[in-house]
Motif scaffolding. Structure first.
Motif, short mmCIF file in Angstrom:
data_model
loop_
_atom_site.label_atom_id
_atom_site.label_comp_id
_atom_site.label_asym_id
_atom_site.label_seq_id
_atom_site.Cartn_x
_atom_site.Cartn_y
_atom_site.Cartn_z
N GLN A 157 0.65 13.92 -18.20
CA GLN A 157 0.33 12.79 -19.06
C GLN A 157 0.09 11.49 -18.28
N MET A 158 0.47 11.46 -17.00
CA MET A 158 0.29 10.24 -16.21
C MET A 158 -0.68 10.45 -15.05
N ARG A 159 -1.40 11.59 -15.04
CA ARG A 159 -2.23 11.90 -13.88
C ARG A 159 -3.35 10.88 -13.71
N ALA A 160 -3.99 10.48 -14.81
CA ALA A 160 -5.08 9.49 -14.70
C ALA A 160 -4.54 8.17 -14.16
N GLU A 161 -3.39 7.77 -14.63
CA GLU A 161 -2.77 6.54 -14.13
C GLU A 161 -2.42 6.67 -12.65
N GLY A 162 -1.95 7.86 -12.26
CA GLY A 162 -1.61 8.08 -10.85
C GLY A 162 -2.84 8.00 -9.95
N ILE A 163 -3.96 8.56 -10.41
CA ILE A 163 -5.19 8.48 -9.62
C ILE A 163 -5.62 7.02 -9.44
N ALA A 164 -5.52 6.25 -10.53
CA ALA A 164 -5.87 4.82 -10.44
C ALA A 164 -4.96 4.09 -9.45
N ALA A 176 -4.68 15.81 -6.98
CA ALA A 176 -4.76 15.30 -8.36
C ALA A 176 -6.08 15.69 -9.01
N TYR A 177 -7.19 15.47 -8.29
CA TYR A 177 -8.49 15.82 -8.85
C TYR A 177 -8.61 17.34 -9.04
N GLY A 218 0.82 -1.21 0.00
CA GLY A 218 0.00 0.00 0.00
C GLY A 218 0.85 1.26 0.00
N THR A 219 1.92 1.24 0.78
CA THR A 219 2.81 2.40 0.84
C THR A 219 3.48 2.65 -0.50
N CYS A 220 3.91 1.57 -1.13
CA CYS A 220 4.58 1.70 -2.44
C CYS A 220 3.61 2.27 -3.48
N TYR A 221 2.37 1.80 -3.45
CA TYR A 221 1.37 2.32 -4.40
C TYR A 221 1.12 3.81 -4.17
N VAL A 222 1.03 4.23 -2.90
CA VAL A 222 0.81 5.64 -2.60
C VAL A 222 1.97 6.48 -3.13
N ASN A 223 3.19 5.99 -2.91
CA ASN A 223 4.37 6.73 -3.36
C ASN A 223 4.39 6.87 -4.89
N LEU A 224 4.12 5.76 -5.58
CA LEU A 224 4.12 5.79 -7.04
C LEU A 224 2.99 6.68 -7.57
N GLY A 225 1.80 6.54 -6.99
CA GLY A 225 0.67 7.36 -7.45
C GLY A 225 0.91 8.84 -7.23
N ALA A 226 1.54 9.19 -6.09
CA ALA A 226 1.83 10.60 -5.82
C ALA A 226 2.76 11.19 -6.87
N ILE A 227 3.73 10.40 -7.31
CA ILE A 227 4.67 10.88 -8.32
C ILE A 227 3.98 10.98 -9.68
N GLN A 228 3.18 9.98 -10.03
CA GLN A 228 2.52 9.98 -11.34
C GLN A 228 1.56 11.16 -11.48
N THR A 229 0.88 11.54 -10.40
CA THR A 229 -0.09 12.64 -10.50
C THR A 229 0.58 13.97 -10.76
N ARG A 230 1.88 14.06 -10.52
CA ARG A 230 2.59 15.32 -10.78
C ARG A 230 2.86 15.53 -12.26
N LEU A 231 2.78 14.43 -13.04
CA LEU A 231 2.99 14.51 -14.49
C LEU A 231 1.63 14.53 -15.18
N GLN A 253 -14.93 15.54 -6.92
CA GLN A 253 -14.17 14.43 -6.37
C GLN A 253 -13.12 14.93 -5.39
N ALA A 254 -12.52 16.07 -5.71
CA ALA A 254 -11.52 16.64 -4.81
C ALA A 254 -12.16 16.96 -3.46
N MET A 255 -13.34 17.53 -3.47
CA MET A 255 -14.03 17.86 -2.23
C MET A 255 -14.42 16.60 -1.46
N TYR A 256 -14.78 15.54 -2.17
CA TYR A 256 -15.15 14.27 -1.53
C TYR A 256 -13.98 13.72 -0.70
N TYR A 257 -12.80 13.69 -1.30
CA TYR A 257 -11.65 13.14 -0.58
C TYR A 257 -11.11 14.14 0.44
#
Length: 733
Positions: A297-304, A332-333, A282-295, A341-345
């Protein structure tokens, strides 16, 4: 129990924990052993395995109950403490932290009452670890201090004490107090080095790298990470490698290089999945997703990726990492324009952050809330939260990208027309940003400095070695054996050089032989290809001659006989079949012409010039098409070899036939030229042409190339849509 636990920080990828040995028995074997022995050792062995895998808490609780039955019968307090320890671990794995805390407290109280210092130390180590996970940092430090006090004088509690020292420092780091974290982590690393505990030293170095990253000390950050990786490689500790890769990825993000961070974070996920540890994954996924959302072209993948991490973290009840995941999803949202969605989270983050009441979680909540309000153009409300962030930073909270918060606050003040405040905070943002850039620019200088110091050390070693050799040489001068040794060394050296020279000569001979064999092979291959081509063309000519004979002697004669019979019948019956007879006669003439074209030319009776002229003159052409033939005058065409003339004749036949069938041209030209033994043939038409880049060679063109190859001729073909076709053949006779 596990040797260490790993306490994972989102984006920090801090690994604080215990490692297991590589050669673990499987569960079935341990269960069989426990069933046979029915003693404490067997039940504890199964509990240790289940605790390490974290996959079957219900089975762990079942074996803990077996320990409880033994403790009830024996009435030994140490066995009852063992039951509380394992039962609490089963509840923690299930995510029931309240029941886990209650059982841990019972274990500690009973161990204190019975004077079991080792059990106190172990239980306090576990209790502090889970308090860290649950973001109860003050409580964690309380239990760590209690455990250290109990186990400090016990040799068997050395591992637990080193673990508690490291986790004690981690609690400050998770709370955002990097200065305190640095002091206690250095102490922990010194203790690990003194006790020669390499595994825990790796943890300390990894944590030091994370602390220096937060403090924007690039040189020390990378140095500690590299040292930790080096120790991991020596030990083959791939679990620790995963977390260090995660920390390096986070460091790249802090220096605004998320693209470079992605491969490191993906490696961390890959290693985490191999371990099967859910908190780790879970920690690794959070770390990877946080980095992907900064790009972008990869934001959708990072959110997933972040959404994939949330159910895993909820299952292990890691609320601190959940706060991180919610924070990254809000940002990200928001950047993606999906404010609902941003407000939901954000609401989820708000609830969790207020429950935990720690600086780190409050900071993340303020950060997400302020960004969302700014995006919604509620600048006045956003200023309130940005001011809270600035107050925390000024109070000592560390954030590697602190300049961004000053910059965003300046933007909000500018939006509400408060230019003076906007200018003030923007100036501070640039000052902090320049400081960060200065740190980045020292990276290469630091690398060169390390290399220079390494070279200096190597030079010092070489100098000392040289002095030692000189002293040895001075002593050896007074010994007779020196001459013998030197002579022997010289002989060996000469022998070695001679053997090497012979080996080089042998290699050269083998290389020449190999080149010669390769040349012979290429020549044989070329001869074989020419022979096969010649055989194919000879077969083609034989078949053409056979077809010509069949057409002339059989089909044409049969058509002639049929024509005469029809004429006889037509005369007897007085019917008019002149049109059919004309068509039959024309068909017979075309077959005769075709049979003549198929027959090989008789070059013993005519020259190539005469044969081509006759061929072009008697061509059967469609209406509206005509053909021309030109040749060089005053040339002795008899000097052309029969084989060359034969192939040239066939090439012209094939080219003209293609022009008649496919070109739809009005004019076909054939030119024959001979100059200084250079024979050239040019066949052109003004037809529709074709795209040479798309069109593949047909049978006709392929045959032209094969015939040209047999006589050593060069073929040049030029064509384009709407521009006709030009074929030139050149051969030296």
């Amino acid at each position: 129990m596990k040797r260490y636990r790993w306490l994972l920080g989102c984006c920090l990828f801090l690994s604080i924990g215990m490692l297991w040995a590589a050669d673990e028995p499987d569960l079935r074997m341990l269960q069989q052993k426990a069933a046979q022995s029915r003693d404490m050792e067997g039940y504890v062995g199964v509990c240790k395995y289940l605790y390490q895998t974290e996959e079957n808490p219900e089975l762990l609780l079942l074996y803990a109950d077996s320990i409880h039955q033994l403790a009830t019968k024996s009435k030994k307090p140490e066995q009852l403490v063992e039951y509380y320890i394992w039962a609490s671990e089963g509840n923690f794995i299930k995510g029931d932290f309240q029941q886990g805390y209650a059982l841990k407290r019972k274990a500690i109280a009973l161990a204190e009452k019975a004077g079991l210092k080792f059990a106190i130390s172990q239980s306090c180590c576990d209790m502090g670890y889970y308090c860290n996970v649950d973001a109860r940092y003050d409580s964690a430090r309380y239990y760590f201090r209690k455990g250290l006090e109990a186990g400090e004088d016990l040799s068997e509690a050395g591992e637990a004490c080193r673990t508690m020292l490291t986790n004690y420092a981690s609690s400050f780091l998770f709370e955002g107090k990097t200065d305190s974290a640095l002091v206690y982590t250095i102490r922990a690393s010194e203790r690990s080095a003194a006790d020669k505990d390499t595994a825990m030293l790796i943890e300390n170095l990894n944590q030091l790298g994370t602390i220096y990253r937060r403090k924007k000390d690039l040189e020390n950050c990378i140095a500690n990470f590299e040292q930790a990786l080096h120790l991991c490689e020596l030990r083959g500790n791939h679990n620790a490698v995963a977390f260090i890769y995660g920390n390096i990825a986070t460091a790249y993000c802090d220096w605004n290089r998320p693209g470079d961070a992605i491969p490191f974070s993906e490696k961390a996920v890959e290693y985490a999945l191999k371990t099967g540890n859910k908190r780790r994954i879970g920690t690794c996924y959070v770390n990877l997703g946080a980095i992907q959302t900064r790009l972008v072209q990869m934001r959708a993948e990072g959110i997933a990726t972040l959404l994939k991490a949330i159910p895993i973290l909820e299952e292990v009840n890691d609320r601190r990492l959940l706060c991180d995941a919610y924070n990254y999803l809000v940002n990200a949202y928001r950047m993606d324009g999906n404010l609902n969605q941003a407000m939901y989270y954000l609401q989820k983050l708000d609830k969790l952050a207020h429950e935990m009441q720690t600086d780190a979680e409050r900071f993340r909540y303020y950060q997400a809330k302020a960004g969302l309000l700014q995006e919604s153009k509620k600048y006045t409300e956003a200023i309130i939260y940005y001011r809270r962030i600035i107050d925390m930073l000024r109070s000592g909270y560390k954030d590697a990208r602190d300049y961004e918060h000053y910059k965003r606050l300046a933007e909000c003040y500018l939006a509400v027309n408060n230019s003076s405040q906007a200018y003030e905070y923007l100036t501070q943002a640039y000052a902090l940003r320049d400081s960060a850039f200065h740190t980045e620019q020292t990276e290469q200088l630091s690398e060169y400095s390390v290399k220079y110091q390494t070279k200096e050390k190597e030079l010092e070693i070489v100098t000392l070695r040289q002095e030692q050799l000189e002293q040895e040489t001075y002593m050896l001068r007074h010994r007779i054996i020196v001459g013998s040794v030197i002579s022997l060394l010289g002989i060996l050296l000469l022998g070695s050089l001679y053997a090497r020279q012979r080996q080089r000569a042998r290699i050269a001979v083998l290389a020449n032989a190999a080149n010669e064999k390769e040349r012979e092979f290429l020549e044989l291959q070329k001869e074989t290809e020419q022979r096969l081509t010649r055989k194919y063309i000879d077969g083609l000519e034989s078949e053409r001659e056979r077809m010509a004979t069949e057409l002339h002697d059989d089909v044409c004669n049969s058509l002639l006989a049929l024509e005469m019979n029809i004429r006889t019948i037509s005369g007897e019956e007085s019917s008019d079949l002149s049109e059919q007879l004309g068509l039959l006669s024309n068909t017979r003439e075309r077959l005769r012409t075709l049979s003549h074209e198929l027959m090989p030319p008789a070059f013993q009776y005519a020259t190539l010039d005469e044969m081509l002229g006759d061929y072009v003159l008697h061509l059967a052409l469609p209406e509206g098409m005509y053909a021309e033939y030109h040749s060089t005058e005053n040339v002795d065409w008899n000097i052309i070899p029969k084989a060359v003339g034969f192939e040239c004749y066939r090439i012209v036949q094939e080219a003209v036939s293609n022009a008649v069938k496919y070109a739809s041209s009005a004019r076909i030209q054939v030119k024959l030229a001979l100059e200084n033994k250079n024979l050239s043939i040019l066949v052109t038409d003004d037809g529709k042409g074709f795209d040479m880049s798309k069109k593949t060679k047909g049978i006709g063109l392929h045959t032209i190339w094969q015939r040209a190859e047999t006589i050593g001729a060069k073929v040049e073909l030029i064509s384009a849509p709407g521009e006709g076709t030009r074929l030139r053949v050149n051969v030296i006779i």
